[in-house]
Design a protein around this motif. Structure first.
Motif, PDB file in Angstrom:
ATOM      1  N   TYR A  19       0.834  -1.206   0.000  1.00  0.00           N
ATOM      2  CA  TYR A  19       0.000   0.000   0.000  1.00  0.00           C
ATOM      3  C   TYR A  19       0.869   1.257   0.000  1.00  0.00           C
ATOM      4  O   TYR A  19       0.607   2.217  -0.735  1.00  0.00           O
TER       5      TYR A  19
ATOM      6  N   ALA B  19       2.212   1.819  -3.406  1.00  0.00           N
ATOM      7  CA  ALA B  19       1.194   2.370  -4.307  1.00  0.00           C
ATOM      8  C   ALA B  19       1.052   3.871  -4.084  1.00  0.00           C
ATOM      9  O   ALA B  19       1.036   4.659  -5.036  1.00  0.00           O
ATOM     10  N   LEU B  20       0.983   4.277  -2.808  1.00  0.00           N
ATOM     11  CA  LEU B  20       0.840   5.708  -2.498  1.00  0.00           C
ATOM     12  C   LEU B  20       2.049   6.489  -3.012  1.00  0.00           C
ATOM     13  O   LEU B  20       1.895   7.523  -3.678  1.00  0.00           O
TER      14      LEU B  20
ATOM     15  N   ILE C  41       2.233   6.983  -6.796  1.00  0.00           N
ATOM     16  CA  ILE C  41       1.313   8.018  -7.295  1.00  0.00           C
ATOM     17  C   ILE C  41       1.903   9.401  -7.009  1.00  0.00           C
ATOM     18  O   ILE C  41       1.910  10.284  -7.875  1.00  0.00           O
ATOM     19  N   ILE C  42       2.406   9.576  -5.798  1.00  0.00           N
ATOM     20  CA  ILE C  42       2.920  10.879  -5.393  1.00  0.00           C
ATOM     21  C   ILE C  42       4.156  11.269  -6.200  1.00  0.00           C
ATOM     22  O   ILE C  42       4.350  12.434  -6.542  1.00  0.00           O
TER      23      ILE C  42
ATOM     24  N   MET D  21       1.157  10.111   5.097  1.00  0.00           N
ATOM     25  CA  MET D  21       0.404  11.341   4.880  1.00  0.00           C
ATOM     26  C   MET D  21       1.357  12.508   4.651  1.00  0.00           C
ATOM     27  O   MET D  21       1.144  13.343   3.771  1.00  0.00           O
TER      28      MET D  21
ATOM     29  N   THR E   6       3.132  12.260   1.219  1.00  0.00           N
ATOM     30  CA  THR E   6       2.291  12.691   0.101  1.00  0.00           C
ATOM     31  C   THR E   6       2.182  14.213   0.033  1.00  0.00           C
ATOM     32  O   THR E   6       1.770  14.756  -0.983  1.00  0.00           O
TER      33      THR E   6
ATOM     34  N   TYR F   3      -7.752   2.279  -2.683  1.00  0.00           N
ATOM     35  CA  TYR F   3      -7.504   3.109  -1.503  1.00  0.00           C
ATOM     36  C   TYR F   3      -6.380   4.111  -1.788  1.00  0.00           C
ATOM     37  O   TYR F   3      -6.466   5.281  -1.399  1.00  0.00           O
ATOM     38  N   ALA F   4      -5.319   3.651  -2.484  1.00  0.00           N
ATOM     39  CA  ALA F   4      -4.181   4.544  -2.731  1.00  0.00           C
ATOM     40  C   ALA F   4      -4.575   5.682  -3.654  1.00  0.00           C
ATOM     41  O   ALA F   4      -4.256   6.848  -3.393  1.00  0.00           O
ATOM     42  N   ILE F   5      -5.277   5.366  -4.734  1.00  0.00           N
ATOM     43  CA  ILE F   5      -5.601   6.428  -5.696  1.00  0.00           C
ATOM     44  C   ILE F   5      -6.614   7.390  -5.090  1.00  0.00           C
ATOM     45  O   ILE F   5      -6.531   8.607  -5.271  1.00  0.00           O
TER      46      ILE F   5
ATOM     47  N   ALA G  57      -6.998   8.059  -1.867  1.00  0.00           N
ATOM     48  CA  ALA G  57      -6.359   8.843  -0.806  1.00  0.00           C
ATOM     49  C   ALA G  57      -5.564  10.008  -1.376  1.00  0.00           C
ATOM     50  O   ALA G  57      -5.398  11.039  -0.727  1.00  0.00           O
ATOM     51  N   THR G  58      -5.060   9.860  -2.602  1.00  0.00           N
ATOM     52  CA  THR G  58      -4.218  10.915  -3.168  1.00  0.00           C
ATOM     53  C   THR G  58      -4.954  11.799  -4.167  1.00  0.00           C
ATOM     54  O   THR G  58      -4.369  12.724  -4.711  1.00  0.00           O
TER      55      THR G  58
ATOM     56  N   PHE H  58      -7.506  11.873   3.698  1.00  0.00           N
ATOM     57  CA  PHE H  58      -6.394  10.915   3.713  1.00  0.00           C
ATOM     58  C   PHE H  58      -6.447  10.056   4.971  1.00  0.00           C
ATOM     59  O   PHE H  58      -6.302   8.832   4.910  1.00  0.00           O
TER      60      PHE H  58
ATOM     61  N   ILE I  80      -9.482   7.605   4.834  1.00  0.00           N
ATOM     62  CA  ILE I  80      -9.268   6.516   3.883  1.00  0.00           C
ATOM     63  C   ILE I  80      -8.159   5.600   4.384  1.00  0.00           C
ATOM     64  O   ILE I  80      -8.261   4.374   4.282  1.00  0.00           O
TER      65      ILE I  80
END
Lengths: 520, 520
Positions: free
Chosen positions: A55, A58-59, A62-63, A134, A137, B286-288, B290-291, B334, B337
């Motif tokens: 997870y 994944a976050l 994206i960031i 958090m 990101t 959840y990742a997409i 949350a961001t 954030f 989620i």
């Protein structure tokens, strides 16, 4: 010797399996452990960290790619006067994107390091990690504030505050881990020097927040100094290690660590990097970049019903034809990114251990991949045959070239320490070696070829580019056949005498593998 | 009996480990197999499908949530006249989002089914799968065309074309798989009825494209008919199975399959669903989600230097204060989620096998999660104390409530077949049962409580909402403690006599587990 190699192969497999099995094993272990620990202190919820890390990856992926959006949404006009200012703006945005990508991947590397020490988690650690995520990101935003207002201290203060809090949370995680030793890496758990490890790891982790504290103090006095401090903070370990490594290679002297040194937190280029996490992070980046254009298309390219009624006489097909270039850009970039993912996937299938240097090349490759959708969009945005269009096509080629080249660089890096990092099949002379080389060099070669062609035949640049887009997937489909033909040709050209002497061993271990299958 | 249970626990663990180990095992197997197969037909590149599926899951999870963006970017005004038309538009967009989410998850379920039959891949299958993915990512766009122009045949034609091509590619994958049997699921590989399985699977796969062909033919004549056909195509198997299941539960009659029937492609609610892929898909969503807000913040909320100079007298802090609500919305969504992910993660840690019905509830839960960022953004967008603000806060509560409720529903579903689907610790009377119940019901309860409070004390709705946001993470941190206190209280209230009779067994197997640790 052949037998020796064989046993090594099996050993490699075992290592690999051990590594992959660690997660499920932890899983079952965790319950046994939790029972044991709950008997000790009544607190029990030890878990495998596998999904938490997936997870987080994944976050972070994206960031890392988020700052490409402002670049992608910069609108172009053919107005020559505006062009220069837009180009300057674009350069800034691209620089911000690249720097953010680099900084986020540095944070990601720190996260990997941390969770190579802490191998099991419980609820408290999971929540602490979420808090850490958090703040990570939020880094791109503070960074883009810094870039937009370089002379304002707010950006740098926010950035430093984020980094400091992240550092504190990580220190907290380490302290928590060492106070519950069953959460730690087995090696540290067994060791008698736990206190030493703890101090050493905390030192490394707290170095960055403390430097950031200095940077934020200096920002009030002389802002340039804080930028320099920040640059030092982030890149010094890598530069120092790089110099040390070059030195050791050049002089040949051995750089010996104290035997007690932690296997992680060394910043060696050959420090192991969790292969699983490199894959997860790369998958995330490839996935988000591949879908960047469809996000825009779904949102912006559904025409308004009233407009269709008024301007196109209710002819939806005609209205959608306006968006033709966007669809083309989408399919083109999706296919290219998909195929680059495919190459990456093929490479990592044969990688048994990822190192920090390979991770760095991977980061560079991914940073270029992030720019692909934008380049493709540009390709179709300008009038046909214009100077801009030619430039856009060439930029696309350059991006594809570098994305592919850094993938190739990963493999070359792995080849230097092939006994540790590669599966025997793709080592020098292994039976998939030539095929892997062909896979990895297909995109750089094609991109280079397209670039040269567009320079020579600039009038047909778009057609050449489209032909490349359509041709490459099929090239991948028949690549194995092509490689075989090429190998036969090479063998026929350079050593016709050896053609009938099939028993000549290229390397001992290959003769045991059916290399003939490929060549004949 | 106690010992019997104990052995079952171990068996469960073994199953679990077997399942998780399958990937690495395939990996090593693939090489052995590839050697074997290359000796047969000279073609060798069999690979574990693990990473291909992870990448597909990442792509599909992004695509499933993409249609929330048009909803999130709808601008609100306090103008009463415009409000109604905007609300109508918003309702359409929300409906499109939910339908897209559902359709994409249907495509995802079909993809899971396919790759439960084909367990190993080679380069050709990887490329075919990428082509399939490209078309799946295009589905949301065709769907939003259908929603915007319901009376135009283009949308439905494009949608049907995509579905038909996806079906054809999947059929191609099946045919390719059956012509290279070492790629297939072991069970099918061993079976003597391969031809039967092949026919049956192709039948199920081709059913949808053929119905879509009918739908596209009908769209030229009478467009409503094609919509009905599409609805039937997508939902009939589920409705039929649902009815069958209810019937079998109500009458108690056994619905027996022929012994030869394929273990996949049954549409049973208890049909196994790869747990790994449910986790990967959920992580992606959840990742997409949350961001989502930070994507917008990074792009839109960096003020223009000239504006800051002119309007705010170079005071960046003042300029950024305008965006305060957006930051609040970001951190709030954030955190929420992240915590919902945390609950999901805790649940799936104890799930040993996921079923189709659990997958359905998971989809519903995720669909609500997708709406969260929007709801949070609304919460902070309206003037304080206005009617709109109250509505926004209440909508947020409703969304959180349902997202949490469907997570709880997953667990309840799992409890019905707990011997197969759950780890003993969280079954009825297991020692983590009460704790898991508390974890899963925390968010629904808190959301319900906040909702009721905002109805009663509507003036303080935002403050209540903020307090909820801040309080919940801490509640999760001390949840174990709270559960223990609650259990002691319950025991003390309802069975004070049993308090000193610790040996009373709630269930045989619990007496073996240290349940006392929790209660005392």
């Amino acid at each position: 010797m052949g037998e020796n190699d064989e046993s090594e192969i099996i050993e490699h497999h075992d290592d690999e399996e051990m590594e992959k099995m660690r997660t499920p094993r932890n899983h079952s272990q965790s319950f046994l452990e939790s029972v044991a620990s709950s008997e000790k202190d009544g607190y029990s919820s030890t878990q495998s960290s596998h999904r938490l890390l997936a997870y987080s990856d994944a976050l972070i992926s994206i960031i890392a790619t988020v700052m490409i959006l402002p670049v992608a949404h910069t609108k172009f006009q053919d107005n020559e006067e505006l062009k220069l200012s837009i180009q300057a703006l674009l350069t800034t945005k691209v620089a911000v994107y690249l720097m953010t990508f680099l900084i986020v991947t540095v944070a990601w590397a720190a996260h990997i390091r941390l969770f190579q020490v802490i191998e099991r988690i419980d609820d408290t650690l999971a929540l602490l990690n979420l808090a850490c995520m958090m703040l990570i990101t939020f880094l791109p935003y503070t960074f883009s504030l810094m870039a937009t207002f370089p002379n304002n201290t707010l950006g740098i203060l926010l950035f430093c505050a984020c980094v400091m809090v992240i550092g504190l949370i990580q220190a907290l995680i380490v302290l928590y881990g060492f106070s519950h030793p069953f959460l730690l890496n087995d090696q540290i758990q067994m060791s008698e020097n736990q206190a030493y490890y703890k101090r050493r790891i905390l030192e490394v982790i707290m170095r960055v927040p403390i430097m950031c504290l200095f940077a934020s103090v200096f920002s009030a006095i002389f802002i340039q100094v804080s930028y320099i401090i920040l640059a030092i903070v982030i890149f010094l370990p890598y530069i120092a290690q790089c110099l040390k490594w070059i030195q050791s290679k050049a002089i040949g002297g051995q750089v010996e660590d104290s035997p007690d040194s932690v296997p992680f937190y060394t910043y060696h280029p050959s420090e192991p990097l969790s292969k699983e996490r490199v894959e997860a992070f790369s998958d995330g980046v490839y996935a988000i970049v591949a879908t960047l254009l469809i996000l825009d298309i779904c949102e912006d390219n559904v025409p308004d019903p009233s407009v269709v009624k008024k301007e196109f006489d209710n002819n939806l097909v005609a209205a959608l034809q306006e968006y033709g270039p966007e669809y083309l850009a989408y399919f083109g970039s999706f296919a290219t990114i998909g195929l680059l993912w495919f190459v990456h996937h093929s490479l990592f299938l044969h990688v048994t251990k990822a190192t920090r240097l390979m991770g760095l090349f991977n980061t560079f490759s991914l940073a270029f991949v992030g720019g692909l959708p934008l380049a493709y969009q540009l390709t179709h945005e300008f009038p046909r045959g214009s100077r801009n269009e030619l430039e856009a096509v060439q930029i696309s080629c350059v991006i594809i070239f570098f994305a592919g080249l850094f993938q190739l660089a990963m493999w070359v890096t792995a080849l230097f320490t092939e006994r540790e990092t590669l599966h025997p099949y793709v080592r020098y002379g292994g039976r998939e070696h030539a095929f892997m080389l062909a896979k990895l060099s297909l995109y750089p070669c094609v991109a280079l070829g397209t670039f040269v062609f567009t320079c020579v035949l600039s009038r047909f640049s778009t057609s050449i580019f489209h032909m490349m887009e359509i041709g490459v997937p099929f090239a991948f489909l028949v690549l194995r056949l092509l490689v075989r033909v090429a190998l036969v040709l090479l063998r026929w050209l350079f050593c016709p005498a050896r053609n009938d002497l099939d028993s000549v061993p290229v390397e001992e271990e290959d003769s045991q593998l059916p290399i003939n299958d490929i060549v004949t």
